[in-house]
Enzyme design. Structure first.
Site, PDB file in Angstrom:
ATOM      1  CG  ASP A  18      10.648  23.667  44.319  1.00 28.17           C
ATOM      2  OD1 ASP A  18      11.465  22.726  44.475  1.00 28.17           O
ATOM      3  OD2 ASP A  18       9.863  24.030  45.223  1.00 28.17           O
ATOM      4  NE  ARG A  44      18.506  28.285  52.398  1.00 28.08           N
ATOM      5  CZ  ARG A  44      17.733  27.220  52.641  1.00 28.08           C
ATOM      6  NH1 ARG A  44      17.544  26.326  51.713  1.00 28.08           N
ATOM      7  NH2 ARG A  44      17.111  27.069  53.809  1.00 28.08           N
TER       8      ARG A  44
HETATM    9  N1   CP Z   1      16.442  24.054  49.466  1.00 29.29           N
HETATM   10  C1   CP Z   1      16.248  23.413  50.631  1.00 29.29           C
HETATM   11  O1   CP Z   1      15.548  23.912  51.533  1.00 29.29           O
HETATM   12  O2   CP Z   1      16.866  22.217  50.732  1.00 29.29           O
HETATM   13  P1   CP Z   1      16.660  21.138  51.896  1.00 29.29           P
HETATM   14  O3   CP Z   1      15.240  20.638  51.781  1.00 29.29           O
HETATM   15  O4   CP Z   1      17.677  20.077  51.638  1.00 29.29           O
HETATM   16  O5   CP Z   1      16.866  21.819  53.224  1.00 29.29           O
HETATM   17  N1  NVA Z   2       8.803  22.914  47.370  1.00 26.62           N
HETATM   18  C1  NVA Z   2       9.738  21.992  47.943  1.00 26.62           C
HETATM   19  C2  NVA Z   2      10.964  22.703  48.394  1.00 26.62           C
HETATM   20  C3  NVA Z   2      12.044  21.868  48.981  1.00 26.62           C
HETATM   21  C4  NVA Z   2      13.223  22.661  49.446  1.00 26.62           C
HETATM   22  C5  NVA Z   2       9.094  21.256  49.101  1.00 26.62           C
HETATM   23  O1  NVA Z   2       8.367  21.887  49.878  1.00 26.62           O
HETATM   24  O2  NVA Z   2       9.282  20.043  49.211  1.00 26.62           O
END
Ligand code: CP
Ligand code: NVA
Length: 321
Positions: free
Chosen positions: A239, A307
């Site tokens: 991530d 999702r």
């Molecule tokens: N993975 C995810 O939650 O993407 P968004 O931030 O675009 O919703």
């Molecule tokens: N770890 C990231 C995830 C985004 C979907 C955030 O919190 O920005």
């Protein structure tokens, strides 16, 4: 027999009332949610009609941070389940005009459910505590991202049949996505490894809670060595290095996290059929290279698609299907 059982031939499970964390589910509820998601996915692919448990209900989306995937998939999920969406502007709702508890008590009089993306998990908990009749869903907080973990587990179940005994390595920041994935994967019997730089480990209370739910053979280990973490893994997950709200730390983190980049050399340490996973959005060239995210091993768009199906299942379960 309840409707989850009818749609999936699964055993009847207890009815969850909120989803602030993966830990609001037990093992049976998590499996039932994934079963129901598979049923919704198959029905959608076949353009077959399915249950519409939100008919006559409104659900509010309250987002204090940006979103592509979560917002879009919740809107589609709510509509395909027969419900209506409202989106009060976040600055008005959670921006300090009135207390969070008062906002929740207002919403409780209008809508059946609220999907919230906010900063501290305590804000979400304060909202849920003030409005016990509302079905409250965590759409990401600083600490957890449980809806992402549902989609991740469905993706892995589709690829492997079961997560039991498989090794999943999260590489990078011990953040919200790592936390929810560790909770869900260990609940389903996987061996979860989290490889982070020193100082960015999964919080100690997260590790203790995950160890308490390791009832189906799942385990959690942490390391600060990315090569050791990825060695022989069946899936490698990463991530962004700086999450939403941490933008000021971006440059400092780039230096510290560089050895944790998922590139072909690091992927070569994993098992030969290892999958690559990312919740997206990805910062290509930082936490992952183009070669890896665009390779046949990458399942990032399956995760994104799932999702939708898992959130439909979640909302249906919360609505009492
Ligand atoms: N993975 C995810 O939650 O993407 P968004 O931030 O675009 O919703
Ligand atoms: N770890 C990231 C995830 C985004 C979907 C955030 O919190 O920005």
């Amino acid at each position: 027999m309840n409707r989850v059982a009818r749609m999936t031939k699964a055993p009847v499970v207890g009815r969850p009332t909120r989803f602030l964390s993966v830990l609001d589910f037990d093992h049976a509820q998590l499996e039932a949610c994934l079963d129901l998601a598979e049923a919704f996915k198959a029905a959608r692919a076949a353009r077959r009609a399915h249950e519409r448990p939100l008919e006559g209900h409104h659900v509010a989306l309250l987002f204090e941070k940006p979103s592509l995937r979560t917002r879009s998939t919740f809107m589609i999920a709510i509509r395909e389940l027969g419900g209506d969406v409202i989106e009060p502007p976040a600055d008005v709702v959670l921006g300090g005009r009135e207390t969070i508890a008062d906002v929740a008590r207002n919403m409780e009089r209008w809508v059946s459910g609220v999907v919230i993306r906010t900063f501290a998990q305590t804000r979400l908990e304060a909202f849920a505590a003030a409005a016990p009749r509302l079905k409250v869903v965590n759409a990401l907080t600083n600490e957890e991202h449980p809806c992402q973990a549902l989609a991740d587990c469905l993706t892995l179940r589709e690829k492997w049949g079961s997560l039991r005994g498989r090794t999943i390595t999260f590489v990078g920041d011990g953040n919200n996505v790592a936390t929810s994935l560790a909770q869900a994967a260990v609940m389903l019997g996987a061996h979860m490894r989290v490889a982070t730089p020193e100082g960015f480990e999964l919080p100690m209370q997260v590790r203790s809670a995950v160890n308490r739910i390791a009832g189906f053979g799942g385990t959690l280990t942490v390391t600060t060595d990315p090569v050791e973490g990825v060695g022989g893994a069946d899936a490698v997950y990463t991530d962004v290095w700086a999450s939403m709200g941490q933008e000021a730390e971006t440059d400092a983190r780039k230096t510290m996290f560089a050895p944790f980049q998922v590139n072909p050399a690091l992927m070569a340490q994993a098992s030969k059929d290892a999958l690559f996973m990312h919740c997206l959005p990805a910062h290509r060239g930082d936490e992952v290279t183009d070669e890896v995210i665009d390779s046949p091993a990458s399942v990032v768009f399956d995760q994104s698609e799932n999702r939708l199906h898992t959130q439909k299942a979640l909302l249906a379960m919360l609505a009492g299907v």
